[in-house]
Design an enzyme around this catalytic site. Sequence first.
Site, PDB file in Angstrom:
ATOM      1  N   CYS A 166       5.331  -0.442   7.779  1.00  0.00           N
ATOM      2  CA  CYS A 166       5.040   0.984   7.232  1.00  0.00           C
ATOM      3  C   CYS A 166       6.397   1.524   6.340  1.00  0.00           C
ATOM      4  O   CYS A 166       7.439   1.534   6.911  1.00  0.00           O
ATOM      5  CB  CYS A 166       4.868   2.181   8.263  1.00  0.00           C
ATOM      6  SG  CYS A 166       4.415   3.704   7.426  1.00  0.00           S
ATOM      7  N   LEU A 167       6.085   1.848   5.000  1.00  0.00           N
ATOM      8  CA  LEU A 167       7.277   2.259   4.183  1.00  0.00           C
ATOM      9  C   LEU A 167       7.793   3.721   4.757  1.00  0.00           C
ATOM     10  O   LEU A 167       9.002   3.745   4.262  1.00  0.00           O
ATOM     11  CB  LEU A 167       6.801   2.300   2.597  1.00  0.00           C
ATOM     12  CG  LEU A 167       6.179   0.987   1.868  1.00  0.00           C
ATOM     13  CD1 LEU A 167       5.692   1.110   0.843  1.00  0.00           C
ATOM     14  CD2 LEU A 167       7.490   0.128   2.036  1.00  0.00           C
ATOM     15  N   HIS A 226      -5.009   1.185   7.261  1.00  0.00           N
ATOM     16  CA  HIS A 226      -3.575   1.988   7.541  1.00  0.00           C
ATOM     17  C   HIS A 226      -3.257   3.149   6.584  1.00  0.00           C
ATOM     18  O   HIS A 226      -3.045   4.339   6.887  1.00  0.00           O
ATOM     19  CB  HIS A 226      -2.404   0.872   7.228  1.00  0.00           C
ATOM     20  CG  HIS A 226      -1.150   1.151   7.228  1.00  0.00           C
ATOM     21  ND1 HIS A 226      -0.113   0.630   8.119  1.00  0.00           N
ATOM     22  CD2 HIS A 226      -0.435   1.930   6.576  1.00  0.00           C
ATOM     23  CE1 HIS A 226       1.119   1.323   8.104  1.00  0.00           C
ATOM     24  NE2 HIS A 226       0.978   1.982   6.925  1.00  0.00           N
ATOM     25  N   GLU A 227      -3.818   2.895   5.202  1.00  0.00           N
ATOM     26  CA  GLU A 227      -3.682   4.180   4.303  1.00  0.00           C
ATOM     27  C   GLU A 227      -4.425   5.188   4.564  1.00  0.00           C
ATOM     28  O   GLU A 227      -4.126   6.372   4.321  1.00  0.00           O
ATOM     29  CB  GLU A 227      -4.009   3.437   2.741  1.00  0.00           C
ATOM     30  CG  GLU A 227      -3.100   2.145   2.202  1.00  0.00           C
ATOM     31  CD  GLU A 227      -1.438   2.364   2.911  1.00  0.00           C
ATOM     32  OE1 GLU A 227      -1.044   3.472   2.718  1.00  0.00           O
ATOM     33  OE2 GLU A 227      -0.797   1.428   2.959  1.00  0.00           O
ATOM     34  N   GLN A 264       2.734  10.031   1.744  1.00  0.00           N
ATOM     35  CA  GLN A 264       4.280   9.411   1.769  1.00  0.00           C
ATOM     36  C   GLN A 264       5.040   9.677   0.924  1.00  0.00           C
ATOM     37  O   GLN A 264       6.278   9.373   0.677  1.00  0.00           O
ATOM     38  CB  GLN A 264       4.135   7.842   2.155  1.00  0.00           C
ATOM     39  CG  GLN A 264       3.354   7.322   3.245  1.00  0.00           C
ATOM     40  CD  GLN A 264       3.110   5.957   3.150  1.00  0.00           C
ATOM     41  OE1 GLN A 264       2.141   5.244   2.724  1.00  0.00           O
ATOM     42  NE2 GLN A 264       3.920   5.036   3.635  1.00  0.00           N
ATOM     43  N   GLY A 323       0.906  -1.220   0.017  1.00  0.00           N
ATOM     44  CA  GLY A 323      -0.049  -0.010   0.002  1.00  0.00           C
ATOM     45  C   GLY A 323       1.052   1.197  -0.020  1.00  0.00           C
ATOM     46  O   GLY A 323       2.103   1.165   0.420  1.00  0.00           O
ATOM     47  N   HIS A 362      -3.033   7.168   7.094  1.00  0.00           N
ATOM     48  CA  HIS A 362      -2.010   8.053   6.560  1.00  0.00           C
ATOM     49  C   HIS A 362      -2.643   9.406   5.969  1.00  0.00           C
ATOM     50  O   HIS A 362      -2.031  10.484   6.232  1.00  0.00           O
ATOM     51  CB  HIS A 362      -1.136   7.518   5.331  1.00  0.00           C
ATOM     52  CG  HIS A 362      -0.178   6.682   5.834  1.00  0.00           C
ATOM     53  ND1 HIS A 362       1.064   7.108   6.413  1.00  0.00           N
ATOM     54  CD2 HIS A 362       0.179   5.384   5.444  1.00  0.00           C
ATOM     55  CE1 HIS A 362       1.785   6.027   6.785  1.00  0.00           C
ATOM     56  NE2 HIS A 362       1.472   4.983   6.131  1.00  0.00           N
TER      57      HIS A 362
HETATM   58  O1  K1U Z   1       1.367   2.520   3.859  1.00  0.00           O
HETATM   59  C1  K1U Z   1       2.428   1.809   3.966  1.00  0.00           C
HETATM   60  O2  K1U Z   1       3.315   2.472   4.924  1.00  0.00           O
HETATM   61  C2  K1U Z   1       2.786   0.636   3.151  1.00  0.00           C
HETATM   62  C3  K1U Z   1       2.599  -0.393   4.267  1.00  0.00           C
HETATM   63  C4  K1U Z   1       1.089  -1.135   4.084  1.00  0.00           C
HETATM   64  C5  K1U Z   1       0.870  -2.173   5.191  1.00  0.00           C
HETATM   65  C6  K1U Z   1       1.391  -3.289   5.391  1.00  0.00           C
HETATM   66  C7  K1U Z   1       1.140  -4.234   6.414  1.00  0.00           C
HETATM   67  C8  K1U Z   1      -0.127  -3.965   7.018  1.00  0.00           C
HETATM   68  C9  K1U Z   1      -0.885  -2.941   6.741  1.00  0.00           C
HETATM   69  C10 K1U Z   1      -0.415  -1.922   5.776  1.00  0.00           C
HETATM   70  C11 K1U Z   1       3.486  -1.888   3.547  1.00  0.00           C
HETATM   71  O3  K1U Z   1       3.501  -2.298   2.433  1.00  0.00           O
HETATM   72  S1  K1U Z   1       4.969  -2.339   4.556  1.00  0.00           S
HETATM   73  C12 K1U Z   1       5.714  -3.448   3.563  1.00  0.00           C
HETATM   74  C13 K1U Z   1       4.929  -4.893   3.345  1.00  0.00           C
HETATM   75  O4  K1U Z   1       4.044  -5.128   4.008  1.00  0.00           O
HETATM   76  C14 K1U Z   1       5.394  -5.595   2.106  1.00  0.00           C
HETATM   77  C15 K1U Z   1       6.533  -5.717   1.954  1.00  0.00           C
HETATM   78  C16 K1U Z   1       7.054  -6.780   0.976  1.00  0.00           C
HETATM   79  C17 K1U Z   1       6.368  -7.882   0.791  1.00  0.00           C
HETATM   80  C18 K1U Z   1       5.068  -7.992   1.545  1.00  0.00           C
HETATM   81  C19 K1U Z   1       4.440  -6.947   2.234  1.00  0.00           C
HETATM   82 ZN    ZN Z   2       2.383   3.261   6.121  1.00  0.00          ZN
END
Ligand code: K1U
Ligand code: ZN
Length: 167
Positions: free
Chosen positions: A93-94, A135-136, A51, A46, A139
């Site tokens: 979270c990225l 989560h999004e 972000q 996401g 944000h």
């Molecule tokens: O919004 C963000 O920071 C993105 C975040 C979203 C998220 C992850 C987990 C639960 C709820 C919301 C991410 O994408 S973190 C990275 C991640 O989950 C991932 C990375 C590589 C492969 C699979 C997943």
């Molecule tokens: Zn996030």
Amino acid sequence: MAVLPIIHVPNDVLRQTAKPVLDVTNETRQLLDDMAETMYDAPGIGLAANQIGSLERLIVMDCGSDDAPELWQMINPEIIWSSDETAKLEEGCLSIPGHNAEVTRPAIVRARYTNIDGIEQEMEAEGLLAACIQHEIDHLNGVMFIDHLSRLKRNMMWKRVLKTARA
Ligand code: K1U
Ligand code: ZN
């Protein structure tokens, strides 16, 4: 399409509230495509506009698989119904790379949004997609997943986060 730089904590744009998109234009669609490319490149499931430094209410998500991708590009998304039942899932979270935590949220949600053709839609999500859309949308309201943790866990995590951000 372009991969955009992802903003990390601490940065004020992650604490600001994004503004509704009034017209769906080619620029809106271009930004959503750039956000999708940025999310896939990260990689993540996401991404919200804050972000990448934009304060428009835009999110992208893909909780599908490599074989069956399922890209969602949403304009002005809002939760219109949440289940009383909750689910605890590990979130990352990225914008806070390398720090994950279990977060409890409603297990099922219904959302309303505008699609890239400017048409209002509704969808229901459960499992990882439900956690991701909450989560999004958080944000877009300047809220981060660590805000859902107990004060003790949040303080411990912030200390670790700021230590790695300064290193
Ligand atoms: O919004 C963000 O920071 C993105 C975040 C979203 C998220 C992850 C987990 C639960 C709820 C919301 C991410 O994408 S973190 C990275 C991640 O989950 C991932 C990375 C590589 C492969 C699979 C997943
Ligand atoms: Zn996030």
